[in-house]
Write an enzyme that holds these catalytic residues in place. Sequence first.
Site, PDB file in Angstrom:
ATOM      1  N   LYS A  37       0.850  -1.196   0.000  1.00  0.00           N
ATOM      2  CA  LYS A  37       0.000   0.000   0.000  1.00  0.00           C
ATOM      3  C   LYS A  37       0.879   1.237   0.000  1.00  0.00           C
ATOM      4  O   LYS A  37       1.738   1.393   0.864  1.00  0.00           O
ATOM      5  CB  LYS A  37      -0.907   0.036   1.231  1.00  0.00           C
ATOM      6  CG  LYS A  37      -1.807   1.275   1.266  1.00  0.00           C
ATOM      7  CD  LYS A  37      -2.776   1.250   2.427  1.00  0.00           C
ATOM      8  CE  LYS A  37      -2.313   2.016   3.637  1.00  0.00           C
ATOM      9  NZ  LYS A  37      -2.502   3.467   3.566  1.00  0.00           N
ATOM     10  N   ASP A  63      -3.641   4.134  -2.189  1.00  0.00           N
ATOM     11  CA  ASP A  63      -4.555   4.675  -1.173  1.00  0.00           C
ATOM     12  C   ASP A  63      -4.479   6.205  -1.177  1.00  0.00           C
ATOM     13  O   ASP A  63      -3.864   6.805  -0.299  1.00  0.00           O
ATOM     14  CB  ASP A  63      -4.170   4.101   0.195  1.00  0.00           C
ATOM     15  CG  ASP A  63      -5.155   4.489   1.290  1.00  0.00           C
ATOM     16  OD1 ASP A  63      -6.299   4.859   0.967  1.00  0.00           O
ATOM     17  OD2 ASP A  63      -4.770   4.417   2.472  1.00  0.00           O
ATOM     18  N   LYS A  65      -7.398   8.119  -1.580  1.00  0.00           N
ATOM     19  CA  LYS A  65      -8.674   8.586  -1.002  1.00  0.00           C
ATOM     20  C   LYS A  65      -9.261   9.789  -1.754  1.00  0.00           C
ATOM     21  O   LYS A  65      -9.459  10.866  -1.204  1.00  0.00           O
ATOM     22  CB  LYS A  65      -8.511   8.921   0.486  1.00  0.00           C
ATOM     23  CG  LYS A  65      -8.098   7.724   1.347  1.00  0.00           C
ATOM     24  CD  LYS A  65      -8.174   8.034   2.829  1.00  0.00           C
ATOM     25  CE  LYS A  65      -7.811   6.863   3.711  1.00  0.00           C
ATOM     26  NZ  LYS A  65      -6.370   6.489   3.707  1.00  0.00           N
ATOM     27  N   ASP A  68     -13.870  14.446  -4.716  1.00  0.00           N
ATOM     28  CA  ASP A  68     -13.969  15.697  -5.481  1.00  0.00           C
ATOM     29  C   ASP A  68     -15.234  15.603  -6.332  1.00  0.00           C
ATOM     30  O   ASP A  68     -16.010  14.652  -6.174  1.00  0.00           O
ATOM     31  CB  ASP A  68     -12.696  15.866  -6.340  1.00  0.00           C
ATOM     32  CG  ASP A  68     -12.357  17.331  -6.586  1.00  0.00           C
ATOM     33  OD1 ASP A  68     -13.280  18.097  -6.942  1.00  0.00           O
ATOM     34  OD2 ASP A  68     -11.184  17.709  -6.445  1.00  0.00           O
ATOM     35  N   ILE A  69     -15.440  16.535  -7.251  1.00  0.00           N
ATOM     36  CA  ILE A  69     -16.617  16.425  -8.113  1.00  0.00           C
ATOM     37  C   ILE A  69     -16.452  15.182  -9.007  1.00  0.00           C
ATOM     38  O   ILE A  69     -15.324  14.741  -9.269  1.00  0.00           O
ATOM     39  CB  ILE A  69     -16.827  17.703  -8.965  1.00  0.00           C
ATOM     40  CG1 ILE A  69     -15.641  17.974  -9.873  1.00  0.00           C
ATOM     41  CG2 ILE A  69     -17.109  18.901  -8.058  1.00  0.00           C
ATOM     42  CD1 ILE A  69     -15.885  19.096 -10.878  1.00  0.00           C
ATOM     43  N   PRO A  70     -17.568  14.597  -9.455  1.00  0.00           N
ATOM     44  CA  PRO A  70     -17.477  13.331 -10.193  1.00  0.00           C
ATOM     45  C   PRO A  70     -16.517  13.381 -11.378  1.00  0.00           C
ATOM     46  O   PRO A  70     -15.731  12.448 -11.595  1.00  0.00           O
ATOM     47  CB  PRO A  70     -18.926  13.090 -10.639  1.00  0.00           C
ATOM     48  CG  PRO A  70     -19.750  13.730  -9.566  1.00  0.00           C
ATOM     49  CD  PRO A  70     -18.974  14.969  -9.168  1.00  0.00           C
ATOM     50  N   THR A 123     -10.894   5.849  10.671  1.00  0.00           N
ATOM     51  CA  THR A 123     -10.770   5.278  12.024  1.00  0.00           C
ATOM     52  C   THR A 123     -10.353   6.349  13.029  1.00  0.00           C
ATOM     53  O   THR A 123     -10.563   6.186  14.226  1.00  0.00           O
ATOM     54  CB  THR A 123      -9.745   4.130  12.031  1.00  0.00           C
ATOM     55  OG1 THR A 123      -8.606   4.557  11.312  1.00  0.00           O
ATOM     56  CG2 THR A 123     -10.306   2.892  11.395  1.00  0.00           C
ATOM     57  N   ARG A 184      -3.434  -5.098  14.922  1.00  0.00           N
ATOM     58  CA  ARG A 184      -2.255  -5.149  15.778  1.00  0.00           C
ATOM     59  C   ARG A 184      -2.042  -6.566  16.302  1.00  0.00           C
ATOM     60  O   ARG A 184      -2.889  -7.081  17.025  1.00  0.00           O
ATOM     61  CB  ARG A 184      -2.423  -4.203  16.991  1.00  0.00           C
ATOM     62  CG  ARG A 184      -2.373  -2.726  16.631  1.00  0.00           C
ATOM     63  CD  ARG A 184      -0.959  -2.329  16.249  1.00  0.00           C
ATOM     64  NE  ARG A 184      -0.842  -0.937  15.842  1.00  0.00           N
ATOM     65  CZ  ARG A 184      -0.957  -0.501  14.579  1.00  0.00           C
ATOM     66  NH1 ARG A 184      -1.230  -1.337  13.604  1.00  0.00           N
ATOM     67  NH2 ARG A 184      -0.785   0.769  14.285  1.00  0.00           N
ATOM     68  N   ARG A 214       2.957  -0.114  10.829  1.00  0.00           N
ATOM     69  CA  ARG A 214       4.055  -0.056  11.807  1.00  0.00           C
ATOM     70  C   ARG A 214       4.403  -1.369  12.500  1.00  0.00           C
ATOM     71  O   ARG A 214       5.591  -1.589  12.780  1.00  0.00           O
ATOM     72  CB  ARG A 214       3.757   1.053  12.830  1.00  0.00           C
ATOM     73  CG  ARG A 214       3.944   2.446  12.202  1.00  0.00           C
ATOM     74  CD  ARG A 214       3.242   3.523  12.971  1.00  0.00           C
ATOM     75  NE  ARG A 214       1.790   3.380  12.882  1.00  0.00           N
ATOM     76  CZ  ARG A 214       0.929   4.177  13.483  1.00  0.00           C
ATOM     77  NH1 ARG A 214       1.365   5.182  14.217  1.00  0.00           N
ATOM     78  NH2 ARG A 214      -0.369   3.972  13.343  1.00  0.00           N
TER      79      ARG A 214
END
Length: 235
Positions: A37, A63, A65, A68-70, A123, A184, A214
Amino acid sequence: MIERPNRAGIIAALDTQSPEQAEAWAEALAPHIGCVKLGLEFFVANGPQAVARIARHRPLFLDLKFHDIPNTVAGAVRSACALRPAMLTIHASGGAPMIEAARRAAEEAGADRPAILAVTVLTSTSPATLSETGVAGGPAQQVLRLARLALDAGADGLVCAPPEVALIRAAHGASPLLVVPGVRPAGSARGDQTRVATPAETAAAGADWLVIGRPITTAADPASAAAAIAAELAA
Ligand code: C5P
């Protein structure tokens, strides 16, 4: 599109600005993981060519994310498809027209198009933060609302926290791809993640892919840490 793993697979989150570090991690971890990732930190620092170099080692989860406008999101998905990612992320809160535009743009890439994953509620978002944005109801209610919206609009799957996996499976069954950060191994530091579960717990709840950063990248021996998590998932 990338096949769903038979049992939950590992996506290693390579959160760094350093192309050398990301390359070293990707090379060392490749035998133990399903995907790498790369996110905004790496992409903004190094650009698409550097992403493509890391993606030679394992399939890419990009990743970024998008929200915005389509028309702009569709263009971003088309640009991202040049990197041949296995999965990419958009924000479910961008709404149905944006999600539909992302799906249509991904389909232009043909049979090996990326899976479109919708991020529901981050999250890191607390109930108070969510309420300040005008959302009534708590995070779980909002996750379920956005999950339905995103899947109806053509998302292939969702990014969610471990406690939400069982809720989403109960509401939507086996078909959505569920990609889950906040994992974790027993005994490892939580860092800034608050809603955590172990790899085995997350897999048992019904996750397809576990996003783990991590606990692998800060280990004295990242390859051994990844191998230990893979062994836990295979047990
Ligand atoms: O280091 P750690 O295992 O916490 O890394 C988790 C990865 O998953 C990070 O790259 C983080 O940005 C990402 N992520 C997350 N929560 C989300 C979406 C993505 O922790 N809701």
